[in-house]
Design an enzyme around this catalytic site. Structure first.
Site, short mmCIF file in Angstrom:
data_model
loop_
_atom_site.label_atom_id
_atom_site.label_comp_id
_atom_site.label_asym_id
_atom_site.label_seq_id
_atom_site.Cartn_x
_atom_site.Cartn_y
_atom_site.Cartn_z
CG ASP A 332 -1.93 -1.16 1.09
OD1 ASP A 332 -2.91 -0.99 0.37
OD2 ASP A 332 -1.70 -2.22 1.69
CB THR A 333 2.37 2.97 -2.32
OG1 THR A 333 3.23 1.93 -1.88
CG2 THR A 333 3.20 4.18 -2.72
#
Length: 513
Positions: A332-333
Protein backbone atom coordinates in the site's frame (compact mmCIF):
# COMPACT_ATOMS: atom_id res chain seq x y z
CA UNK A 1 -3.42 21.18 -11.01
CA UNK A 2 -3.26 18.38 -8.46
CA UNK A 3 -3.85 14.65 -8.99
CA UNK A 4 -4.13 12.44 -5.90
CA UNK A 5 -5.83 9.27 -4.70
CA UNK A 6 -8.33 11.11 -2.52
CA UNK A 7 -10.55 14.16 -3.14
CA UNK A 8 -9.76 15.69 0.28
CA UNK A 9 -6.04 15.57 -0.54
CA UNK A 10 -6.62 17.14 -3.96
CA UNK A 11 -8.66 19.94 -2.43
CA UNK A 12 -5.97 20.54 0.20
CA UNK A 13 -3.38 20.93 -2.56
CA UNK A 14 -5.56 23.36 -4.54
CA UNK A 15 -6.23 25.42 -1.43
CA UNK A 16 -2.48 25.86 -0.91
CA UNK A 17 -1.98 26.80 -4.57
CA UNK A 18 -4.75 29.39 -4.38
CA UNK A 19 -3.12 30.84 -1.26
CA UNK A 20 0.12 31.41 -3.18
CA UNK A 21 2.00 28.24 -2.29
CA UNK A 22 4.22 26.34 -4.70
CA UNK A 23 3.67 22.83 -6.02
CA UNK A 24 5.98 21.63 -3.24
CA UNK A 25 3.87 23.29 -0.54
CA UNK A 26 0.72 21.81 -2.08
CA UNK A 27 2.23 18.34 -2.38
CA UNK A 28 3.14 18.26 1.32
CA UNK A 29 -0.34 19.48 2.27
CA UNK A 30 -1.89 16.72 0.15
CA UNK A 31 0.30 13.89 1.41
CA UNK A 32 -0.30 14.99 5.00
CA UNK A 33 -4.05 14.72 4.40
CA UNK A 34 -3.52 11.29 2.83
CA UNK A 35 -1.66 10.23 5.97
CA UNK A 36 -4.83 10.91 7.95
CA UNK A 37 -7.64 9.82 5.63
CA UNK A 38 -5.89 6.76 4.10
CA UNK A 39 -3.87 5.39 7.04
CA UNK A 40 -3.66 1.94 5.49
CA UNK A 41 -1.83 3.38 2.48
CA UNK A 42 0.61 5.94 3.82
CA UNK A 43 1.62 7.95 6.85
CA UNK A 44 4.25 9.78 8.85
CA UNK A 45 5.62 6.42 9.98
CA UNK A 46 6.70 5.67 6.40
CA UNK A 47 9.14 6.88 3.73
CA UNK A 48 9.05 9.50 0.99
CA UNK A 49 10.71 10.10 -2.40
CA UNK A 50 10.29 13.03 -4.79
CA UNK A 51 11.31 14.32 -8.19
CA UNK A 52 10.88 18.04 -8.82
CA UNK A 53 10.99 19.59 -12.30
CA UNK A 54 11.49 23.33 -12.65
CA UNK A 55 9.92 25.29 -15.54
CA UNK A 56 13.34 25.49 -17.23
CA UNK A 57 13.60 21.70 -17.28
CA UNK A 58 16.09 21.24 -14.45
CA UNK A 59 15.44 18.16 -12.31
CA UNK A 60 16.19 17.37 -8.68
CA UNK A 61 15.51 14.26 -6.68
CA UNK A 62 15.14 13.46 -2.99
CA UNK A 63 15.40 10.19 -1.09
CA UNK A 64 14.00 10.19 2.43
CA UNK A 65 13.93 6.47 3.11
CA UNK A 66 14.78 5.27 6.60
CA UNK A 67 17.53 2.89 7.59
CA UNK A 68 17.68 -0.25 9.70
CA UNK A 69 18.71 0.02 13.34
CA UNK A 70 22.45 0.62 13.69
CA UNK A 71 22.97 -2.42 15.91
CA UNK A 72 21.04 -4.93 13.80
CA UNK A 73 22.70 -7.57 11.61
CA UNK A 74 21.69 -10.64 9.65
CA UNK A 75 23.75 -12.79 11.99
CA UNK A 76 21.94 -11.41 15.03
CA UNK A 77 18.51 -12.05 13.48
CA UNK A 78 19.48 -15.58 12.48
CA UNK A 79 20.61 -16.16 16.07
CA UNK A 80 17.18 -14.89 17.14
CA UNK A 81 15.67 -17.71 15.07
CA UNK A 82 14.64 -15.79 11.95
CA UNK A 83 14.89 -17.32 8.49
CA UNK A 84 13.74 -14.13 6.79
CA UNK A 85 12.60 -10.60 7.65
CA UNK A 86 8.87 -11.16 7.20
CA UNK A 87 6.39 -8.27 6.89
CA UNK A 88 4.89 -9.06 10.31
CA UNK A 89 8.26 -9.13 12.07
CA UNK A 90 9.20 -6.30 14.44
CA UNK A 91 12.57 -6.31 12.65
CA UNK A 92 10.81 -5.07 9.51
CA UNK A 93 10.27 -1.68 11.21
CA UNK A 94 12.79 0.84 9.88
CA UNK A 95 13.28 4.53 10.67
CA UNK A 96 10.33 6.61 9.39
CA UNK A 97 11.71 8.94 6.72
CA UNK A 98 8.66 10.89 5.58
CA UNK A 99 8.59 13.92 7.91
CA UNK A 100 12.24 14.82 7.28
CA UNK A 101 11.57 14.51 3.56
CA UNK A 102 8.51 16.76 3.72
CA UNK A 103 10.54 19.38 5.60
CA UNK A 104 13.32 19.27 3.02
CA UNK A 105 10.84 19.61 0.16
CA UNK A 106 9.34 22.71 1.81
CA UNK A 107 12.76 24.19 2.54
CA UNK A 108 14.17 23.59 -0.95
CA UNK A 109 11.12 24.34 -3.11
CA UNK A 110 8.38 25.88 -0.98
CA UNK A 111 7.26 29.23 0.35
CA UNK A 112 5.19 28.04 3.30
CA UNK A 113 5.85 26.57 6.73
CA UNK A 114 4.78 23.26 8.24
CA UNK A 115 2.14 25.18 10.19
CA UNK A 116 0.65 26.45 6.92
CA UNK A 117 0.56 23.17 5.04
CA UNK A 118 -0.50 20.82 7.86
CA UNK A 119 -3.68 22.71 8.81
CA UNK A 120 -6.03 20.56 6.69
CA UNK A 121 -4.50 17.27 7.87
CA UNK A 122 -4.64 18.34 11.52
CA UNK A 123 -8.27 19.38 11.09
CA UNK A 124 -9.32 16.04 9.61
CA UNK A 125 -7.43 14.10 12.29
CA UNK A 126 -8.91 16.22 15.10
CA UNK A 127 -12.48 16.79 13.84
CA UNK A 128 -12.97 13.69 11.68
CA UNK A 129 -13.33 12.64 8.05
CA UNK A 130 -15.83 10.47 6.19
CA UNK A 131 -14.37 7.13 5.07
CA UNK A 132 -14.54 6.72 1.28
CA UNK A 133 -15.79 3.51 -0.41
CA UNK A 134 -12.41 2.13 -1.50
CA UNK A 135 -10.81 2.99 1.85
CA UNK A 136 -13.64 1.24 3.71
CA UNK A 137 -13.22 -1.83 1.47
CA UNK A 138 -9.47 -1.99 2.16
CA UNK A 139 -9.79 -1.25 5.88
CA UNK A 140 -12.12 -4.15 6.68
CA UNK A 141 -9.58 -6.65 5.32
CA UNK A 142 -7.06 -5.65 8.00
CA UNK A 143 -9.16 -5.89 11.16
CA UNK A 144 -7.51 -9.03 12.56
CA UNK A 145 -4.07 -7.63 11.71
CA UNK A 146 -4.77 -4.40 13.62
CA UNK A 147 -6.21 -6.25 16.61
CA UNK A 148 -2.77 -7.72 17.32
CA UNK A 149 -1.46 -4.37 18.56
CA UNK A 150 -2.89 -2.26 21.39
CA UNK A 151 -2.12 1.10 19.77
CA UNK A 152 -3.42 0.06 16.37
CA UNK A 153 -6.65 -1.27 17.91
CA UNK A 154 -7.10 1.89 19.95
CA UNK A 155 -6.78 4.37 17.09
CA UNK A 156 -7.48 2.51 13.86
CA UNK A 157 -10.51 0.40 14.81
CA UNK A 158 -13.93 1.44 16.13
CA UNK A 159 -14.95 -0.92 18.93
CA UNK A 160 -12.92 -3.68 17.34
CA UNK A 161 -14.18 -3.23 13.78
CA UNK A 162 -13.26 -1.27 10.69
CA UNK A 163 -15.13 1.98 10.00
CA UNK A 164 -17.94 1.71 7.49
CA UNK A 165 -18.26 3.60 4.23
CA UNK A 166 -19.32 7.16 5.05
CA UNK A 167 -18.66 6.75 8.77
CA UNK A 168 -16.69 9.54 10.46
CA UNK A 169 -13.27 8.57 11.79
CA UNK A 170 -11.12 10.67 14.16
CA UNK A 171 -7.43 10.26 15.02
CA UNK A 172 -6.79 12.60 17.98
CA UNK A 173 -3.31 11.30 18.87
CA UNK A 174 -2.14 11.71 15.29
CA UNK A 175 -3.57 15.26 15.33
CA UNK A 176 -1.40 16.08 18.36
CA UNK A 177 1.68 14.64 16.67
CA UNK A 178 1.04 16.66 13.51
CA UNK A 179 0.52 19.76 15.66
CA UNK A 180 3.91 19.15 17.29
CA UNK A 181 5.52 18.97 13.84
CA UNK A 182 3.61 22.08 12.71
CA UNK A 183 5.09 24.09 15.58
CA UNK A 184 8.48 22.42 16.03
CA UNK A 185 9.36 21.07 12.60
CA UNK A 186 10.83 17.64 11.89
CA UNK A 187 12.99 17.94 15.01
CA UNK A 188 9.83 17.51 17.10
CA UNK A 189 9.35 14.10 15.48
CA UNK A 190 12.93 12.83 15.34
CA UNK A 191 14.09 14.05 18.75
CA UNK A 192 12.34 14.07 22.10
CA UNK A 193 9.16 12.36 23.27
CA UNK A 194 7.83 11.09 19.92
CA UNK A 195 11.13 9.50 18.83
CA UNK A 196 11.68 8.04 22.27
CA UNK A 197 8.21 6.49 22.23
CA UNK A 198 8.74 4.96 18.78
CA UNK A 199 12.03 3.41 19.91
CA UNK A 200 10.53 2.17 23.18
CA UNK A 201 7.57 0.51 21.42
CA UNK A 202 9.85 -1.27 18.94
CA UNK A 203 12.29 -2.41 21.62
CA UNK A 204 9.47 -3.67 23.84
CA UNK A 205 8.47 -5.99 21.02
CA UNK A 206 12.03 -7.29 20.54
CA UNK A 207 13.32 -4.87 17.90
CA UNK A 208 16.56 -2.89 17.91
CA UNK A 209 15.51 0.58 16.72
CA UNK A 210 16.74 3.39 19.00
CA UNK A 211 16.02 7.08 19.50
CA UNK A 212 19.52 7.75 18.16
CA UNK A 213 18.58 5.96 14.92
CA UNK A 214 15.69 8.39 14.45
CA UNK A 215 17.75 11.45 15.34
CA UNK A 216 20.36 10.48 12.74
CA UNK A 217 17.92 10.32 9.82
CA UNK A 218 18.47 12.72 6.93
CA UNK A 219 16.72 13.27 3.61
CA UNK A 220 19.28 13.40 0.82
CA UNK A 221 19.54 15.04 -2.60
CA UNK A 222 20.24 12.82 -5.56
CA UNK A 223 20.30 13.29 -9.32
CA UNK A 224 17.62 11.41 -11.30
CA UNK A 225 18.69 8.82 -13.86
CA UNK A 226 17.16 8.90 -17.34
CA UNK A 227 16.56 7.06 -20.58
CA UNK A 228 14.76 8.07 -23.77
CA UNK A 229 11.61 6.40 -25.06
CA UNK A 230 9.52 7.40 -28.07
CA UNK A 231 10.65 11.01 -28.08
CA UNK A 232 10.56 11.73 -24.33
CA UNK A 233 13.20 11.51 -21.62
CA UNK A 234 12.00 9.46 -18.64
CA UNK A 235 13.49 10.33 -15.26
CA UNK A 236 13.57 8.00 -12.25
CA UNK A 237 15.44 8.06 -8.94
CA UNK A 238 18.52 5.83 -8.59
CA UNK A 239 18.72 2.99 -6.02
CA UNK A 240 17.89 2.11 -3.30
CA UNK A 241 14.57 2.58 -5.15
CA UNK A 242 13.55 0.36 -8.05
CA UNK A 243 13.16 3.14 -10.63
CA UNK A 244 16.07 1.65 -12.59
CA UNK A 245 13.82 -1.36 -13.29
CA UNK A 246 11.35 0.85 -15.16
CA UNK A 247 14.19 2.23 -17.29
CA UNK A 248 15.50 -1.27 -18.04
CA UNK A 249 12.00 -2.28 -19.11
CA UNK A 250 11.71 0.73 -21.42
CA UNK A 251 15.11 -0.04 -22.96
CA UNK A 252 13.99 -3.62 -23.60
CA UNK A 253 10.68 -2.43 -25.03
CA UNK A 254 12.55 -0.33 -27.58
CA UNK A 255 13.80 -3.61 -29.11
CA UNK A 256 10.20 -4.57 -30.07
CA UNK A 257 7.49 -2.92 -32.19
CA UNK A 258 4.83 -2.24 -29.59
CA UNK A 259 3.10 0.35 -31.76
CA UNK A 260 1.91 -2.36 -34.13
CA UNK A 261 0.22 -4.39 -31.39
CA UNK A 262 -3.27 -4.43 -29.90
CA UNK A 263 -2.89 -2.45 -26.64
CA UNK A 264 -5.06 -4.97 -24.76
CA UNK A 265 -4.04 -8.02 -26.79
CA UNK A 266 -2.14 -11.14 -25.78
CA UNK A 267 0.96 -10.23 -27.80
CA UNK A 268 1.42 -6.92 -25.99
CA UNK A 269 0.91 -8.33 -22.49
CA UNK A 270 3.07 -11.39 -23.24
CA UNK A 271 6.05 -9.26 -24.26
CA UNK A 272 5.51 -6.81 -21.41
CA UNK A 273 5.55 -9.64 -18.88
CA UNK A 274 8.56 -11.37 -20.43
CA UNK A 275 10.44 -8.07 -20.30
CA UNK A 276 9.32 -7.60 -16.70
CA UNK A 277 10.60 -11.05 -15.72
CA UNK A 278 14.10 -10.18 -16.89
CA UNK A 279 14.14 -6.65 -15.48
CA UNK A 280 12.83 -7.81 -12.09
CA UNK A 281 15.29 -10.69 -11.95
CA UNK A 282 18.08 -8.12 -12.16
CA UNK A 283 16.40 -6.08 -9.45
CA UNK A 284 16.16 -9.01 -7.07
CA UNK A 285 19.76 -10.01 -7.58
CA UNK A 286 21.51 -6.63 -7.63
CA UNK A 287 19.38 -3.80 -6.23
CA UNK A 288 20.15 -2.49 -2.73
CA UNK A 289 21.45 0.49 -0.83
CA UNK A 290 23.78 2.04 -3.45
CA UNK A 291 26.72 1.85 -1.01
CA UNK A 292 26.45 -1.94 -1.25
CA UNK A 293 25.65 -2.50 -4.95
CA UNK A 294 27.97 -4.39 -7.29
CA UNK A 295 26.69 -2.62 -10.43
CA UNK A 296 25.74 0.97 -11.12
CA UNK A 297 22.58 2.13 -12.93
CA UNK A 298 24.79 2.84 -15.95
CA UNK A 299 25.93 -0.80 -15.98
CA UNK A 300 22.34 -2.05 -15.86
CA UNK A 301 21.32 0.22 -18.77
CA UNK A 302 24.35 -0.53 -20.95
CA UNK A 303 23.37 -1.30 -24.55
CA UNK A 304 25.17 -4.64 -24.76
CA UNK A 305 23.56 -5.81 -21.51
CA UNK A 306 20.08 -4.82 -22.75
CA UNK A 307 20.73 -6.54 -26.09
CA UNK A 308 21.70 -9.78 -24.32
CA UNK A 309 18.50 -9.68 -22.28
CA UNK A 310 16.33 -8.88 -25.29
CA UNK A 311 17.76 -11.85 -27.18
CA UNK A 312 16.33 -14.18 -24.52
CA UNK A 313 12.75 -13.08 -25.22
CA UNK A 314 10.54 -14.95 -27.66
CA UNK A 315 7.14 -13.67 -28.87
CA UNK A 316 5.99 -17.29 -28.89
CA UNK A 317 7.33 -18.80 -25.66
CA UNK A 318 7.34 -18.20 -21.90
CA UNK A 319 10.63 -17.64 -20.08
CA UNK A 320 11.21 -19.16 -16.66
CA UNK A 321 11.91 -16.58 -13.97
CA UNK A 322 15.64 -15.96 -13.76
CA UNK A 323 15.83 -15.54 -9.99
CA UNK A 324 13.82 -15.56 -6.79
CA UNK A 325 12.18 -12.24 -6.13
CA UNK A 326 10.54 -9.87 -3.73
CA UNK A 327 7.50 -9.10 -5.86
CA UNK A 328 4.19 -8.00 -4.43
CA UNK A 329 1.54 -5.95 -6.25
CA UNK A 330 -0.49 -5.75 -3.04
CA UNK A 331 1.51 -3.37 -0.85
CA UNK A 332 0.00 0.00 0.00
CA UNK A 333 1.35 3.32 -1.21
CA UNK A 334 0.15 6.82 -2.00
CA UNK A 335 1.38 8.69 -5.05
CA UNK A 336 0.40 12.25 -5.95
CA UNK A 337 1.53 14.99 -8.27
CA UNK A 338 1.08 18.77 -8.34
CA UNK A 339 1.95 21.48 -10.88
CA UNK A 340 1.80 25.17 -9.92
CA UNK A 341 1.14 28.29 -12.00
CA UNK A 342 4.87 28.84 -12.62
CA UNK A 343 5.24 25.38 -14.10
CA UNK A 344 7.05 23.67 -11.22
CA UNK A 345 6.05 19.99 -11.11
CA UNK A 346 6.33 17.75 -8.05
CA UNK A 347 6.16 13.97 -8.29
CA UNK A 348 5.85 12.54 -4.76
CA UNK A 349 5.36 9.07 -3.36
CA UNK A 350 4.94 8.13 0.31
CA UNK A 351 4.31 4.71 1.82
CA UNK A 352 4.20 2.59 4.96
CA UNK A 353 4.60 -0.49 2.68
CA UNK A 354 2.00 -3.17 3.47
CA UNK A 355 -1.57 -2.31 4.46
CA UNK A 356 -1.25 -0.38 7.77
CA UNK A 357 2.51 -1.06 7.58
CA UNK A 358 3.72 -3.14 10.50
CA UNK A 359 0.29 -2.90 12.14
CA UNK A 360 2.01 -1.30 15.15
CA UNK A 361 0.91 2.15 16.35
CA UNK A 362 2.54 4.11 19.16
CA UNK A 363 0.02 4.41 22.06
CA UNK A 364 0.64 8.11 22.80
CA UNK A 365 1.54 9.64 19.43
CA UNK A 366 -0.61 7.41 17.20
CA UNK A 367 2.15 6.81 14.63
CA UNK A 368 1.67 3.73 12.45
CA UNK A 369 5.12 2.29 11.82
CA UNK A 370 6.15 0.99 8.41
CA UNK A 371 7.45 -2.52 7.69
CA UNK A 372 9.80 -1.56 4.87
CA UNK A 373 12.56 -3.73 6.34
CA UNK A 374 10.68 -6.74 4.94
CA UNK A 375 12.42 -5.86 1.65
CA UNK A 376 15.76 -6.88 3.19
CA UNK A 377 17.10 -10.41 2.86
CA UNK A 378 19.13 -12.52 5.27
CA UNK A 379 20.97 -14.22 2.41
CA UNK A 380 24.72 -14.14 3.05
CA UNK A 381 26.63 -12.06 0.52
CA UNK A 382 23.53 -10.52 -1.04
CA UNK A 383 23.85 -6.73 -1.58
CA UNK A 384 20.42 -6.27 0.02
CA UNK A 385 21.26 -8.28 3.16
CA UNK A 386 20.11 -6.45 6.28
CA UNK A 387 22.85 -4.60 8.16
CA UNK A 388 23.07 -1.82 10.69
CA UNK A 389 22.25 1.63 9.29
CA UNK A 390 21.48 0.25 5.83
CA UNK A 391 18.56 1.27 3.61
CA UNK A 392 16.49 -1.59 2.15
CA UNK A 393 15.71 -2.06 -1.51
CA UNK A 394 12.67 0.17 -1.96
CA UNK A 395 9.60 -0.34 -4.14
CA UNK A 396 8.14 3.20 -4.17
CA UNK A 397 9.23 5.38 -7.09
CA UNK A 398 8.09 8.76 -8.45
CA UNK A 399 8.65 9.58 -12.12
CA UNK A 400 8.87 12.50 -14.52
CA UNK A 401 8.92 12.67 -18.33
CA UNK A 402 10.63 15.51 -20.21
CA UNK A 403 10.34 16.63 -23.83
CA UNK A 404 12.49 19.26 -25.56
CA UNK A 405 14.16 19.84 -22.17
CA UNK A 406 10.84 20.90 -20.58
CA UNK A 407 8.50 19.03 -18.20
CA UNK A 408 6.15 16.89 -20.28
CA UNK A 409 4.39 14.62 -17.78
CA UNK A 410 4.65 14.06 -14.05
CA UNK A 411 3.33 10.64 -13.07
CA UNK A 412 3.51 7.68 -10.75
CA UNK A 413 2.00 4.26 -10.21
CA UNK A 414 1.03 2.62 -6.92
CA UNK A 415 1.20 -1.08 -6.20
CA UNK A 416 4.40 -2.21 -4.50
CA UNK A 417 6.52 -4.35 -6.80
CA UNK A 418 4.28 -3.55 -9.75
CA UNK A 419 5.42 0.07 -9.93
CA UNK A 420 8.29 -0.16 -12.49
CA UNK A 421 6.11 -2.33 -14.72
CA UNK A 422 3.30 0.19 -14.21
CA UNK A 423 5.54 3.08 -15.25
CA UNK A 424 6.47 1.30 -18.46
CA UNK A 425 2.84 0.31 -19.05
CA UNK A 426 1.30 3.77 -18.74
CA UNK A 427 4.06 5.38 -20.79
CA UNK A 428 3.59 2.81 -23.53
CA UNK A 429 -0.17 3.36 -23.42
CA UNK A 430 0.40 7.06 -24.08
CA UNK A 431 3.44 7.05 -26.37
CA UNK A 432 2.96 3.81 -28.33
CA UNK A 433 -0.82 3.71 -28.51
CA UNK A 434 -1.78 7.39 -28.41
CA UNK A 435 -3.99 7.18 -25.31
CA UNK A 436 -4.81 10.40 -23.48
CA UNK A 437 -3.76 10.78 -19.85
CA UNK A 438 -6.96 9.27 -18.40
CA UNK A 439 -7.12 6.42 -20.92
CA UNK A 440 -3.51 5.45 -20.21
CA UNK A 441 -4.38 5.11 -16.51
CA UNK A 442 -7.66 3.25 -17.10
CA UNK A 443 -6.16 0.73 -19.56
CA UNK A 444 -6.27 -2.85 -18.12
CA UNK A 445 -3.17 -4.10 -16.30
CA UNK A 446 -1.40 -7.45 -16.02
CA UNK A 447 1.41 -8.43 -13.63
CA UNK A 448 3.20 -11.49 -12.25
CA UNK A 449 2.34 -13.37 -9.08
CA UNK A 450 5.10 -13.25 -6.47
CA UNK A 451 5.67 -16.98 -6.13
CA UNK A 452 3.90 -18.95 -8.82
CA UNK A 453 4.86 -16.76 -11.83
CA UNK A 454 1.22 -16.96 -12.89
CA UNK A 455 0.01 -13.77 -14.52
CA UNK A 456 -2.56 -11.70 -12.67
CA UNK A 457 -4.93 -9.98 -15.07
CA UNK A 458 -7.46 -7.35 -14.05
CA UNK A 459 -11.07 -8.31 -14.72
CA UNK A 460 -11.25 -5.73 -17.52
CA UNK A 461 -8.69 -7.65 -19.62
CA UNK A 462 -10.60 -9.14 -22.61
CA UNK A 463 -11.43 -12.85 -22.47
CA UNK A 464 -9.74 -13.38 -25.85
CA UNK A 465 -6.53 -11.94 -24.43
CA UNK A 466 -6.69 -14.30 -21.45
CA UNK A 467 -7.07 -17.25 -23.80
CA UNK A 468 -4.24 -15.98 -25.99
CA UNK A 469 -1.90 -15.74 -23.01
CA UNK A 470 -2.82 -19.25 -21.92
CA UNK A 471 -2.13 -20.53 -25.43
CA UNK A 472 1.39 -19.07 -25.20
CA UNK A 473 1.98 -21.07 -22.02
CA UNK A 474 1.08 -18.57 -19.29
CA UNK A 475 -0.92 -19.51 -16.26
CA UNK A 476 -3.42 -16.68 -15.78
CA UNK A 477 -5.41 -15.65 -12.71
CA UNK A 478 -7.96 -12.84 -12.41
CA UNK A 479 -8.05 -11.35 -8.88
CA UNK A 480 -11.05 -9.24 -7.90
CA UNK A 481 -8.91 -6.27 -6.85
CA UNK A 482 -7.22 -3.83 -9.25
CA UNK A 483 -3.45 -3.97 -9.67
CA UNK A 484 -2.13 -0.75 -8.23
CA UNK A 485 -3.30 2.68 -9.35
CA UNK A 486 -1.94 5.81 -10.99
CA UNK A 487 -1.99 9.62 -11.07
CA UNK A 488 -0.57 11.89 -13.78
CA UNK A 489 -0.51 15.45 -15.06
CA UNK A 490 0.34 16.11 -18.70
CA UNK A 491 1.70 19.45 -19.90
CA UNK A 492 -0.40 20.24 -22.97
CA UNK A 493 2.15 22.37 -24.84
CA UNK A 494 -0.11 22.67 -27.89
CA UNK A 495 -2.99 24.26 -26.00
CA UNK A 496 -0.98 25.84 -23.21
CA UNK A 497 -2.63 24.01 -20.31
CA UNK A 498 -2.51 21.00 -18.03
CA UNK A 499 -4.44 17.73 -18.34
CA UNK A 500 -4.83 15.56 -15.24
CA UNK A 501 -5.55 11.88 -14.87
CA UNK A 502 -6.39 9.99 -11.69
CA UNK A 503 -7.26 6.37 -11.02
CA UNK A 504 -10.96 6.06 -10.09
CA UNK A 505 -10.25 2.62 -8.65
CA UNK A 506 -8.38 4.42 -5.83
CA UNK A 507 -11.06 7.10 -5.22
CA UNK A 508 -8.68 9.31 -7.20
CA UNK A 509 -9.28 12.97 -7.99
CA UNK A 510 -7.48 15.30 -10.44
CA UNK A 511 -8.49 18.95 -10.33
CA UNK A 512 -7.05 22.21 -11.63
CA UNK A 513 -8.01 25.82 -11.34
Amino acid sequence: MAATSHPLATHAALEILRDGGTAADAAVAAIAVHSVVEPHMTGIGGDCFTIVAQPDGSLSGMNSSGRAAKVVSAEKLIEDGLQDVTPDSIHAVTVPGAIRGWEKLLRDHGRMSFADVLKRAIGYARNGFAVTPRTAFDWQRHVDFLKRDEGASQYYLKNGRAPLQGEVMRLPALAETLEAVASGGAKAFYEGAIAEEIAAVVQAKGGYLSADDLAAHEAIDLAPITTDYQGVTVAELPPNGQGIVALVMLELMKRFDFKGMDPVGAERFHLEMEIAKLAYSGRDRFLADPDHMQFSPTDLLAGDHIDRLAALISPKAVLPRQAEGILSPKSDTTYLTVVDDRGMAVSLINSIYHGFGSGIATPKSGVLLQNRGACFTLEAGHPNQIAGGKRPMHTIIPAMAMKDNKPYMTFGVMGGGYQPCGHAHVLSNHLDFGMDVQQMIDCPRVFMDEKSLALQAETSVPASTIEGLKALGHEVEQPSEPIGGSQAILFDRTNGGLVGGSDPRKDGCALGY
